[in-house]
Motif scaffolding. Sequence first.
Motif, short mmCIF file in Angstrom:
data_model
loop_
_atom_site.label_atom_id
_atom_site.label_comp_id
_atom_site.label_asym_id
_atom_site.label_seq_id
_atom_site.Cartn_x
_atom_site.Cartn_y
_atom_site.Cartn_z
N ILE A 216 0.86 -1.25 0.06
CA ILE A 216 0.12 0.17 0.05
C ILE A 216 0.93 1.22 -0.02
O ILE A 216 0.34 2.07 -0.67
N LYS A 217 2.01 1.26 0.68
CA LYS A 217 2.83 2.10 0.75
C LYS A 217 3.39 2.72 -0.45
O LYS A 217 3.41 4.01 -1.03
N ARG A 218 3.60 1.78 -1.60
CA ARG A 218 4.14 2.11 -2.93
C ARG A 218 2.95 2.64 -3.88
O ARG A 218 3.06 3.48 -4.38
N LEU A 219 1.59 2.07 -3.56
CA LEU A 219 0.46 2.47 -4.25
C LEU A 219 0.30 3.96 -3.84
O LEU A 219 -0.09 4.84 -4.82
N LEU A 220 0.74 4.36 -2.50
CA LEU A 220 0.15 5.78 -2.32
C LEU A 220 1.13 6.83 -2.93
O LEU A 220 1.04 7.92 -2.87
N VAL A 221 2.54 6.40 -2.82
CA VAL A 221 3.58 7.43 -3.23
C VAL A 221 3.80 7.35 -4.65
O VAL A 221 4.49 8.27 -5.01
N ASN A 222 3.37 6.44 -5.45
CA ASN A 222 3.78 6.45 -6.82
C ASN A 222 2.85 7.14 -7.78
O ASN A 222 1.62 7.25 -7.45
N ASP A 223 3.35 7.57 -8.91
CA ASP A 223 2.52 8.23 -9.98
C ASP A 223 1.30 7.39 -10.26
O ASP A 223 1.47 6.20 -10.68
N PRO A 224 0.19 7.79 -10.16
CA PRO A 224 -1.32 7.03 -10.71
C PRO A 224 -1.40 6.45 -11.97
O PRO A 224 -1.69 5.46 -12.44
N GLU A 225 -0.31 7.00 -12.59
CA GLU A 225 -0.25 6.43 -14.22
C GLU A 225 0.67 5.32 -14.31
O GLU A 225 0.38 4.63 -15.33
N LYS A 226 1.27 5.02 -13.37
CA LYS A 226 2.17 4.05 -13.58
C LYS A 226 1.44 2.74 -13.65
O LYS A 226 0.24 2.45 -12.87
N GLN A 227 2.03 1.66 -14.06
CA GLN A 227 1.38 0.35 -14.08
C GLN A 227 1.73 -0.52 -12.74
O GLN A 227 2.75 -0.28 -12.25
N VAL A 228 1.02 -1.28 -12.43
CA VAL A 228 1.14 -2.31 -11.12
C VAL A 228 2.47 -2.97 -11.29
O VAL A 228 3.30 -3.04 -10.20
N ALA A 229 2.79 -3.53 -12.57
CA ALA A 229 3.66 -4.31 -12.53
C ALA A 229 5.21 -3.45 -12.52
O ALA A 229 6.26 -4.08 -12.16
N GLU A 230 5.23 -2.20 -12.92
CA GLU A 230 6.24 -1.43 -12.66
C GLU A 230 6.71 -1.39 -11.29
O GLU A 230 7.71 -0.87 -10.71
N VAL A 231 5.47 -1.10 -10.42
CA VAL A 231 5.70 -0.67 -9.03
C VAL A 231 5.79 -1.93 -8.04
O VAL A 231 6.30 -1.98 -6.86
N MET A 232 5.17 -2.94 -8.44
CA MET A 232 5.00 -4.15 -7.37
C MET A 232 6.27 -4.55 -7.07
O MET A 232 7.51 -4.53 -7.76
N ALA A 233 6.49 -5.49 -5.76
CA ALA A 233 7.50 -6.10 -5.34
C ALA A 233 7.30 -7.59 -6.17
O ALA A 233 6.41 -8.27 -5.88
#
Lengths: 477, 477
Positions: A216-233
């Motif tokens: 959730i931390k990453r969901l909140l601080v990342n640009d909403p335009e980004k894809q889940v695949a770019e941000v997920m662990a």
Amino acid sequence: MTEVEAKKPQETLQDRLAQVLELLHRHDLAEALAQQHGGESLTDPAQIDDLAQLQLRLDELHPADVAHILEALPLDERLAVWQLVKTERDGDILLEVSDAVRETLIADMDDQELLAAAKEMDADELADLAPELPRDVVHELMESLDAQQRERVRSALSYDEDQVGALMDFEMVTIREDVSLEVVLRYLRRLKELPGHTDKLFVVDYDGVLKGVLPIKRLLVNDPEKQVAEVMATDPVTFHPDEDAYEAAQAFERYDLVSTPVVDKGGKLIGRLTIDEMVDLIREESESEVLNMAGLREEEDIFASVWKSVRNRWAWLAVNLVTAFLASRVIGLFDGSIEKLVALAALMPIVAGIGGNSGNQTITMIVRAMALDQVGTGNTLRLLRKEAGVGLVNGLLWGGVIGFVAYWLYGNWALGVVMTAAMTLNLLLAALMGVLIPMTLARLGRDPAMGASVMITAMTDSGGFFIFLGLATLFLL
Amino acid sequence: MTEVEAKKPQETLQDRLAQVLELLHRHDLAEALAQQHGGESLTDPAQIDDLAQLQLRLDELHPADVAHILEALPLDERLAVWQLVKTERDGDILLEVSDAVRETLIADMDDQELLAAAKEMDADELADLAPELPRDVVHELMESLDAQQRERVRSALSYDEDQVGALMDFEMVTIREDVSLEVVLRYLRRLKELPGHTDKLFVVDYDGVLKGVLPIKRLLVNDPEKQVAEVMATDPVTFHPDEDAYEAAQAFERYDLVSTPVVDKGGKLIGRLTIDEMVDLIREESESEVLNMAGLREEEDIFASVWKSVRNRWAWLAVNLVTAFLASRVIGLFDGSIEKLVALAALMPIVAGIGGNSGNQTITMIVRAMALDQVGTGNTLRLLRKEAGVGLVNGLLWGGVIGFVAYWLYGNWALGVVMTAAMTLNLLLAALMGVLIPMTLARLGRDPAMGASVMITAMTDSGGFFIFLGLATLFLL
């Protein structure tokens, strides 16, 4: 699960318990309630007033606090208070109390009450409770579930209580990797509510295979335009349902986790573990260690009946009876020596007692270190050397003191020397056994804490008597 | 704090430890490293190869796992591995190891290494470490901090280690109540990173007074147009810095909390508590209970020197020496009786031993229930009644068995009856003392587990000898 906020933390558990006890005892409310099981039709106005206050007090308490109060009440008062708890809260409270207390509460409920209490439960909660419910209640509950829920309860029940599968819940929020964070945020808003302890979302493919987690931390601080695949662990800690739950709890502790996915052999997401269950497990594990060392079979309801307590404790007492008898026979071997020098009878318990205490210290250290995975059976030799060193120092030191005292009391310097030698040898024996008993139990695949205290005392008693009386017979008579 | 993801959970701690040990021992790498403190200029190619593998292995492990391996290694090997850990990871690992092991690691570092390790730490982490660092290192560290950080370290150091203030951190995300959730979401995105265990944001006014908390769950599911004030929880669990930390940990456990605000007397937000610290505390608390019961002063580094271990254990051994001496004098009172009937010497340890075991069971139960706040000193009478009941049943039952055995061995039925009576009375004494010792310690404001095992054994030894030999003298001689 209903959500009641925990309130007034500045008020301690003891304060709350004291208030409830005060209300129960001020005008003998507890007795009046016990007599008319159900709490209706009290006539004494003081009692009616107290009852109203008590009810109010219970209603505003968190289920965990009500559970605590129930655990701390003797059986009759416990059942009186249990009757006052609102039916819709029964389920939450049953899930919070200890196993021993839960048994007493369930025994007091009829099938209808049990069904009502279990109605709101999730699959994992039902599985927790099911083994203690009457068979026909479980049957009826299973009938009322949909196919997926029923399958989940069955699956949770198929694991041992020390396996991950028995502790996982099914409240996972899953997302796909090929959507944007904006989409995820909109999806969450549509859910209206998120499960407790949701610190990450689980990313799965169309077959339900776990691809990663989105904190959730990453969901909140990342640009909403980004894809889940770019941000997920992509390489999260995961567990299999047949893994040891205590290993999982240790991983939660070490890596400061809040929730983790549980996946099957094919990598498919099937549930999740959360820190709250793991904390309970850590607590239970250290409890059972303490109980095992003292030779108690399981946690006891502190207000259990005498008969139940006797049954919980008899096994190790019986073992102790046999070992004490053996120690007695060791002394019997030397009754001729004792007849000649009665001082031996007075001094021998010192040798045995200090050996027992010292052995208990060693075995406690070793059992703890084994529970924390700090030592394995591979370290045996090194630990033996160290503990033998401690035993030798203590034996010469304290054995010397007590040897001097023996000389001073009985005016016999040879007796003093024998005393010192016996103490030293018995402390070495205590060190040896303090290391070898838990190591051997572990090699045999048993709990290293099992009856540790009884066993070490048996060794140091029989051993101490034999060493002391043997040396005395050889050198003094 | 650097973030290293925890990997390969399917590999257990024991596996990892075994790998490291294998690399250390295969070609005597540990000894070679110990000889040239620092690990440079090995000549044996096999050793150089092992060293490279070991370094690689350590680098990919989570700091908590490295800490575990260090704890499980004997001192010389521990320091060899410690030299191989990358300097920038030193701080994280120091924060993870147990106090006893941390001491050995710090003793091996010079001031420059310590300063480098502490450089990246947060105020609460510095405060954890400060008491064990050399005075001039602490001084230099404090100089390097800004005023706010320095104030925080000072404040954390001003609390006892069992107070909330010593365990709180300062990584709070604060927001105002008069903004929309949309604004909050944008604010979070600007932060780039959120502190670990952020499950709620803290809502404060312009004076820093806590107005409520906004759970992340609610932030995510509510309409972004809503105001924080509409959505926040206004009556959250909070703690004061001078509250008992263990009470806070119990609240985390009961209410399934992940983080809570810490506020001062005026309601101003000054820090937060998180579940990871509380889990450590729950673990430590139950450890210290086990250690206290066995008469150990504190947690021991399992590979500590003999001398350190002797110091940790001597206090209760000395107490035990005195109590054993008293028990011996009790026997001394009856040496005339023993001379006349030497069977008494062989039988008396049975009475004492079973009393000690049974007393240990009782005291373990009571100490546990007190630690869980299930019983207070107010329940003394009821518990006494129950435990006395258990003692009576066990005494008549097992005392009867052993009485019969005594009759069978010595052909003296009166001896058997005395044996049964003495067992019963000693088990009653054990029950009495098993309840009264922890209750009395609690009333005196001491830890009820303190040396519980030594004390109860002292009572049942002296008491058992006196009861048995006294009855025998009265009725048999």
